[in-house]
Design a protein around this motif. Sequence first.
Motif, PDB file in Angstrom:
ATOM      1  N   GLU A   1      90.646  30.170  43.264  1.00 42.35           N
ATOM      2  CA  GLU A   1      90.448  30.811  44.553  1.00 42.35           C
ATOM      3  C   GLU A   1      89.110  31.541  44.509  1.00 42.35           C
ATOM      4  N   LEU A   2      88.236  31.237  45.474  1.00 42.20           N
ATOM      5  CA  LEU A   2      86.881  31.787  45.501  1.00 42.20           C
ATOM      6  C   LEU A   2      86.821  32.897  46.544  1.00 42.20           C
ATOM      7  N   LYS A   3      86.598  34.113  46.073  1.00 41.28           N
ATOM      8  CA  LYS A   3      86.561  35.276  46.948  1.00 41.28           C
ATOM      9  C   LYS A   3      85.178  35.914  46.909  1.00 41.28           C
ATOM     10  N   GLY A   4      84.698  36.349  48.073  1.00 38.13           N
ATOM     11  CA  GLY A   4      83.395  36.995  48.144  1.00 38.13           C
ATOM     12  C   GLY A   4      82.853  37.066  49.555  1.00 38.13           C
ATOM     13  N   HIS A   5      83.183  36.079  50.388  1.00 34.83           N
ATOM     14  CA  HIS A   5      82.778  36.162  51.787  1.00 34.83           C
ATOM     15  C   HIS A   5      83.487  37.328  52.474  1.00 34.83           C
ATOM     16  N   SER A   6      82.766  37.979  53.386  1.00 36.18           N
ATOM     17  CA  SER A   6      83.341  39.129  54.091  1.00 36.18           C
ATOM     18  C   SER A   6      83.886  38.761  55.463  1.00 36.18           C
ATOM     19  N   ASN A   7      83.874  37.439  55.764  1.00 37.08           N
ATOM     20  CA  ASN A   7      84.424  36.981  57.030  1.00 37.08           C
ATOM     21  C   ASN A   7      84.870  35.531  56.870  1.00 37.08           C
ATOM     22  N   TRP A   8      85.303  34.908  57.950  1.00 38.05           N
ATOM     23  CA  TRP A   8      85.900  33.575  57.904  1.00 38.05           C
ATOM     24  C   TRP A   8      84.989  32.552  57.233  1.00 38.05           C
ATOM     25  N   VAL A   9      85.592  31.628  56.518  1.00 35.08           N
ATOM     26  CA  VAL A   9      84.862  30.522  55.894  1.00 35.08           C
ATOM     27  C   VAL A   9      85.026  29.286  56.779  1.00 35.08           C
ATOM     28  N   TYR A  10      83.918  28.862  57.384  1.00 28.63           N
ATOM     29  CA  TYR A  10      83.960  27.752  58.327  1.00 28.63           C
ATOM     30  C   TYR A  10      83.796  26.385  57.670  1.00 28.63           C
ATOM     31  N   SER A  11      83.115  26.330  56.523  1.00 29.37           N
ATOM     32  CA  SER A  11      82.756  25.017  55.982  1.00 29.37           C
ATOM     33  C   SER A  11      82.706  25.043  54.460  1.00 29.37           C
ATOM     34  N   VAL A  12      83.160  23.946  53.852  1.00 30.69           N
ATOM     35  CA  VAL A  12      83.078  23.773  52.398  1.00 30.69           C
ATOM     36  C   VAL A  12      82.547  22.378  52.090  1.00 30.69           C
ATOM     37  N   ALA A  13      81.805  22.256  50.985  1.00 27.10           N
ATOM     38  CA  ALA A  13      81.272  20.955  50.569  1.00 27.10           C
ATOM     39  C   ALA A  13      81.059  20.947  49.062  1.00 27.10           C
ATOM     40  N   PHE A  14      81.497  19.878  48.400  1.00 24.22           N
ATOM     41  CA  PHE A  14      81.184  19.659  46.988  1.00 24.22           C
ATOM     42  C   PHE A  14      79.831  18.966  46.858  1.00 24.22           C
ATOM     43  N   ASN A  15      79.116  19.243  45.750  1.00 25.27           N
ATOM     44  CA  ASN A  15      78.004  18.361  45.402  1.00 25.27           C
ATOM     45  C   ASN A  15      78.576  17.092  44.778  1.00 25.27           C
ATOM     46  N   HIS A  16      77.710  16.111  44.486  1.00 21.63           N
ATOM     47  CA  HIS A  16      78.198  14.779  44.109  1.00 21.63           C
ATOM     48  C   HIS A  16      78.988  14.790  42.801  1.00 21.63           C
ATOM     49  N   ASP A  17      78.546  15.564  41.813  1.00 21.99           N
ATOM     50  CA  ASP A  17      79.255  15.545  40.522  1.00 21.99           C
ATOM     51  C   ASP A  17      80.385  16.565  40.457  1.00 21.99           C
ATOM     52  N   GLY A  18      80.615  17.305  41.553  1.00 21.19           N
ATOM     53  CA  GLY A  18      81.733  18.231  41.615  1.00 21.19           C
ATOM     54  C   GLY A  18      81.551  19.522  40.864  1.00 21.19           C
ATOM     55  N   SER A  19      80.313  19.788  40.413  1.00 24.02           N
ATOM     56  CA  SER A  19      80.076  20.996  39.618  1.00 24.02           C
ATOM     57  C   SER A  19      79.802  22.226  40.475  1.00 24.02           C
ATOM     58  N   LEU A  20      79.552  22.018  41.789  1.00 19.52           N
ATOM     59  CA  LEU A  20      79.253  23.121  42.699  1.00 19.52           C
ATOM     60  C   LEU A  20      80.009  22.936  44.014  1.00 19.52           C
ATOM     61  N   ILE A  21      80.321  24.055  44.650  1.00 19.15           N
ATOM     62  CA  ILE A  21      80.821  24.069  46.019  1.00 19.15           C
ATOM     63  C   ILE A  21      79.912  24.969  46.840  1.00 19.15           C
ATOM     64  N   ALA A  22      79.528  24.494  48.023  1.00 22.27           N
ATOM     65  CA  ALA A  22      78.817  25.326  48.991  1.00 22.27           C
ATOM     66  C   ALA A  22      79.793  25.724  50.088  1.00 22.27           C
ATOM     67  N   THR A  23      79.633  26.939  50.600  1.00 22.16           N
ATOM     68  CA  THR A  23      80.495  27.448  51.667  1.00 22.16           C
ATOM     69  C   THR A  23      79.640  28.141  52.721  1.00 22.16           C
ATOM     70  N   GLY A  24      80.015  27.952  53.982  1.00 22.24           N
ATOM     71  CA  GLY A  24      79.336  28.617  55.090  1.00 22.24           C
ATOM     72  C   GLY A  24      80.308  29.514  55.814  1.00 22.24           C
ATOM     73  N   SER A  25      79.845  30.694  56.235  1.00 22.07           N
ATOM     74  CA  SER A  25      80.769  31.727  56.711  1.00 22.07           C
ATOM     75  C   SER A  25      80.297  32.419  57.982  1.00 22.07           C
ATOM     76  N   ARG A  26      81.270  33.038  58.623  1.00 27.06           N
ATOM     77  CA  ARG A  26      81.001  33.891  59.776  1.00 27.06           C
ATOM     78  C   ARG A  26      80.212  35.141  59.382  1.00 27.06           C
ATOM     79  N   ASP A  27      80.082  35.410  58.077  1.00 29.34           N
ATOM     80  CA  ASP A  27      79.303  36.557  57.616  1.00 29.34           C
ATOM     81  C   ASP A  27      77.802  36.260  57.562  1.00 29.34           C
ATOM     82  N   HIS A  28      77.376  35.080  58.098  1.00 30.15           N
ATOM     83  CA  HIS A  28      75.978  34.648  58.235  1.00 30.15           C
ATOM     84  C   HIS A  28      75.394  34.086  56.940  1.00 30.15           C
TER      85      HIS A  28
END
Length: 376
Positions: free
Chosen positions: A124-151
């Motif tokens: 469970e990844l915690k740190g955004h201070s508002n809603w998480v709108y989007s998630v994406a893995f990179n190709h090898d699965g070593s990273l996740i990017a997240t986009g949030s309502r916290d800008h």
Amino acid sequence: GHSNWVFSVAFNHDSSLIATGSRDNTVKVWNPFSGALVSELKGHSNWVYSVAFNHDGSFVASGSDDNTVRVWNPFSGALVSELKGHSNWVYSVAFNHDGSFVASGSDDNTVRVWNPFSGALVSELKGHSNWVYSVAFNHDGSLIATGSRDHTVRVWNPFSGALVSDLKGHSNEVHSVAFNYDGSLIASGSADNTVRVWNPLSGALVSELKGHSNEVHSVAFNYNGSLIATGSRDNTVRIWNPLSGALVSELKGHSNWVYSVAFNHDGSLIASGCWDNIVRVWNPISGALVSVLDDYPGGSVKAFAFKDYLEPFGNTSFVPCLHFSDNSGWIGLGPASAKFLWVPLAPSLMFAFSHSAFACAFPDGKILICSVLAPN
């Protein structure tokens, strides 16, 4: 088709299927070329905000306002698993490349990584201070990017939950994030009407794409990372060069907000899902419309014939003409003095001829009647 807004579209790997998620609480799976409905996945009790295929197309994941993630067989419609644990709406889902994990972003401000079959929570990844709108893995699965309502955009280790980078610069909420194929770039689309392209590790800004006149709801890279597609509340899809920021094409036709865009694997097609309840499939370079996925409702045109004499209709100051390209698989629609809209001769289009006129019926019920010019 869908009886309410389409929030999300996704191709499978070989482009033989498109999945769509809607405010009508369903997931639908389609043939993107014929527009035929393959299956309808029912079970969510609220809006379906996000859909994603695993790499081999054997499973579809969906995230919903009912706080759950569901994993389905896209052909039979059978439910494989239901992932429960979020305390609020699930806005986004994404598989890693080998399909062994699925990530979900939620209005509870967290990202969860799951085993899609057992339903076990991996992290469970915690740190955004508002809603998480989007998630994406990179190709090898070593990273996740997240986009949030916290800008912000955040990049994480999906297993340890460690924060790798925090990308700041948008002046409003971040609706969508996507990695390019080799993971060297992240694109983010925002309610500030812009798209930003970043280095995911250093956090450096590579380019800023400006042109949309309203919020950007979705971003997607093509396979080799040479193009970015964006969908916006200005009712358009735009295709860009992610490094220079140059606009490649603008795809117009939707009558409402474009909520989701997705390239097929080889980048030859792009699908867009809209609040007009319709999914459109386009050629991303020429802007030609390839097909409309609307389940052929009662108002659509199935067949037609000419009377003995026909007057062109529409704006009388513009009489369209028909032009054949050297490749007989395409037609151009437009006056002889103007640029043409090139349209493929797909099974979903209906045609009829008279001695001096031509008509084309599109799946959304529109008919184009043209005078016929001999090829140059």
